[in-house]
Design a protein around this motif. Structure first.
Motif, PDB file in Angstrom:
ATOM      1  N   VAL A  96      51.440 -22.410   4.531  1.00 34.06           N
ATOM      2  CA  VAL A  96      50.888 -21.333   3.691  1.00 34.06           C
ATOM      3  C   VAL A  96      50.526 -20.133   4.555  1.00 34.06           C
ATOM      4  O   VAL A  96      50.851 -18.983   4.224  1.00 34.06           O
ATOM      5  N   ARG A 146      53.867 -21.963  -3.781  1.00 27.87           N
ATOM      6  CA  ARG A 146      52.875 -21.800  -4.854  1.00 27.87           C
ATOM      7  C   ARG A 146      51.791 -20.806  -4.477  1.00 27.87           C
ATOM      8  O   ARG A 146      51.380 -19.963  -5.290  1.00 27.87           O
ATOM      9  N   GLU A 147      51.340 -20.862  -3.252  1.00 29.22           N
ATOM     10  CA  GLU A 147      50.219 -20.029  -2.834  1.00 29.22           C
ATOM     11  C   GLU A 147      50.621 -18.590  -2.526  1.00 29.22           C
ATOM     12  O   GLU A 147      49.753 -17.718  -2.428  1.00 29.22           O
ATOM     13  N   THR A 148      51.916 -18.320  -2.364  1.00 26.61           N
ATOM     14  CA  THR A 148      52.364 -16.978  -1.981  1.00 26.61           C
ATOM     15  C   THR A 148      53.296 -16.326  -2.993  1.00 26.61           C
ATOM     16  O   THR A 148      53.554 -15.124  -2.898  1.00 26.61           O
ATOM     17  N   ASN A 202      54.413 -27.069  -7.428  1.00 28.17           N
ATOM     18  CA  ASN A 202      54.644 -25.647  -7.686  1.00 28.17           C
ATOM     19  C   ASN A 202      55.110 -25.477  -9.141  1.00 28.17           C
ATOM     20  O   ASN A 202      56.232 -25.041  -9.407  1.00 28.17           O
TER      21      ASN A 202
END
Length: 374
Positions: free
Chosen positions: A301, A89-91, A120
């Motif tokens: 992450v 989700r963060e990348t 996600n």
């Protein structure tokens, strides 16, 4: 009284434990080490100009990298999938689940997979089922995860060694073709670490497959994992069986499916090597497993961000403003990979001359150009 874990759940946790042990002591070398970029010191580009976006089937992924399926269906697996889903989700990295067969057979195990979409919600997610499953199971797997794609894994070596494995592979071709035809989302056919040969890729194309993950040897070895689960072992000679992702990419038919590469990908340089050999993206699992097993989403992450930063730097060094530009880089194929090329009738030398043809004065057999005199 705590209920006894099911055989499938116990197997899932065994897989995680044994895969983590393998990841902690990887082989000293694999076939990626026999793929060397020819260094051109003035070919680099501005890193700010590099776009990592890649086209895979009908999609454009923001990076040519994906987190491959590892697990699901147990408490430990849920912790792993949560950390991986947060990293994805963060990348923006696409993420595959482990095989959801356990959840299709036991709805109580579904939570370990649903966490992927819960954490996600807008990311690219791939559900995963085995080749012995049919169209109804394919649709259920996609629905469970709200998946964008379906990974359909073929794993005859693993099933052969697995104590409780299925050893009737005769129905698999028809089942694979049926799932490809009926799936509500595009299907990615993949091995689990033993490689997809030229003949297999050609057969998959005939079945309607448009994307395949060659998933070669050199990474997580499920023959060794399943042998460790057998009383007395007995299949130790199958450890290391199959062909590497490098060999499979080199051997792939021009008219076959679009290719993804996984198996033995240790870092961004191996991702770049995969792209230079024709893959649209490369998958990684073992390098993230130990962090994910600890449920450490923050570290996962950070690791994913680090891979992206380093991959962009490698592309800039190689003069590639996009992943597809790597198909024009010069590669020196050595050792086992060169031997494989010779045995399979592949012109290994042609890969060393892709960027520019050699000038006549330095063509093989003609010797160096004469030194200029005043």
């Amino acid at each position: 009284m705590t209920p006894e874990p099911s055989l499938s759940a116990s197997r899932k946790d065994d897989h995680l434990r044994l895969a983590a042990e393998q990841a902690a002591a990887p082989p000293a070398r694999n076939d990626f080490d026999d793929v060397e970029f020819l260094h051109h010191a003035l070919d680099g580009v501005d890193e700010q100009r590099v776009s990592l976006a890649t086209r895979v089937g009908p999609w454009t992924w923001p990076v040519p990298l994906y987190l491959n399926g590892m697990t699901g269906g147990t408490e430990t697996a849920e912790r792993v999938n949560r950390a991986l889903a947060i990293a994805a989700r963060e990348t923006g990295i696409p993420l595959a689940s482990g095989s959801v067969g356990i959840a299709l057979d036991d709805p109580a195990a579904a939570g370990g997979f649903r966490v992927i979409r819960e954490e996600n919600p807008d990311g690219f997610v791939m559900a995963n089922i085995g080749a012995g499953r049919g169209p109804d199971d394919a649709r259920r797997a996609v629905d469970l995860l709200g998946a964008d794609a379906l990974q359909l894994h073929v794993n005859p070596v693993q099933e052969t060694v697995m104590p409780e494995g299925s050893r009737d592979f005769s129905s698999w071709p028809a089942a694979v073709e049926a799932v490809i035809a009926a799936s509500p989302v595009p299907v990615i056919v993949k091995e689990v670490g033993f490689g997809l040969s030229r003949r297999t890729l050609a057969r998959l194309a005939d079945m309607g497959a448009t994307i395949a993950d060659v998933s070669g040897s050199g990474g997580t070895d499920f023959a060794a994992i399943e042998n460790a689960r057998r009383a007395g072992g007995g299949f130790s000679q199958l450890a290391g069986y199959g062909q590497s992702a490098v060999a499979c990419l080199l051997d792939a038919p021009a008219s076959g499916p679009q290719l993804l590469a996984s198996g033995g990908v240790r870092g961004p340089l191996d991702v770049a090597r995969s792209l230079a050999l024709g893959a649209r993206a490369a998958g990684v699992a073992g390098a993230f497993l130990r962090t994910a097993l600890e449920g450490d989403a923050e570290t996962a992450v950070a690791a994913a961000h680090d891979w992206i930063v380093r991959l962009r730097g490698v592309l800039a060094l190689l003069g590639a403003a996009s992943p597809s530009d790597l198909a024009r880089t010069d590669l020196l194929l050595r050792g086992r990979v060169r031997e494989f090329c010779d045995l399979r009738g592949i012109d290994a030398g042609a890969f060393a001359r892709r960027a520019d043809p050699l000038p006549p004065s330095t063509a093989p057999g003609e010797g160096p150009a004469p030194r200029r005199t005043m």
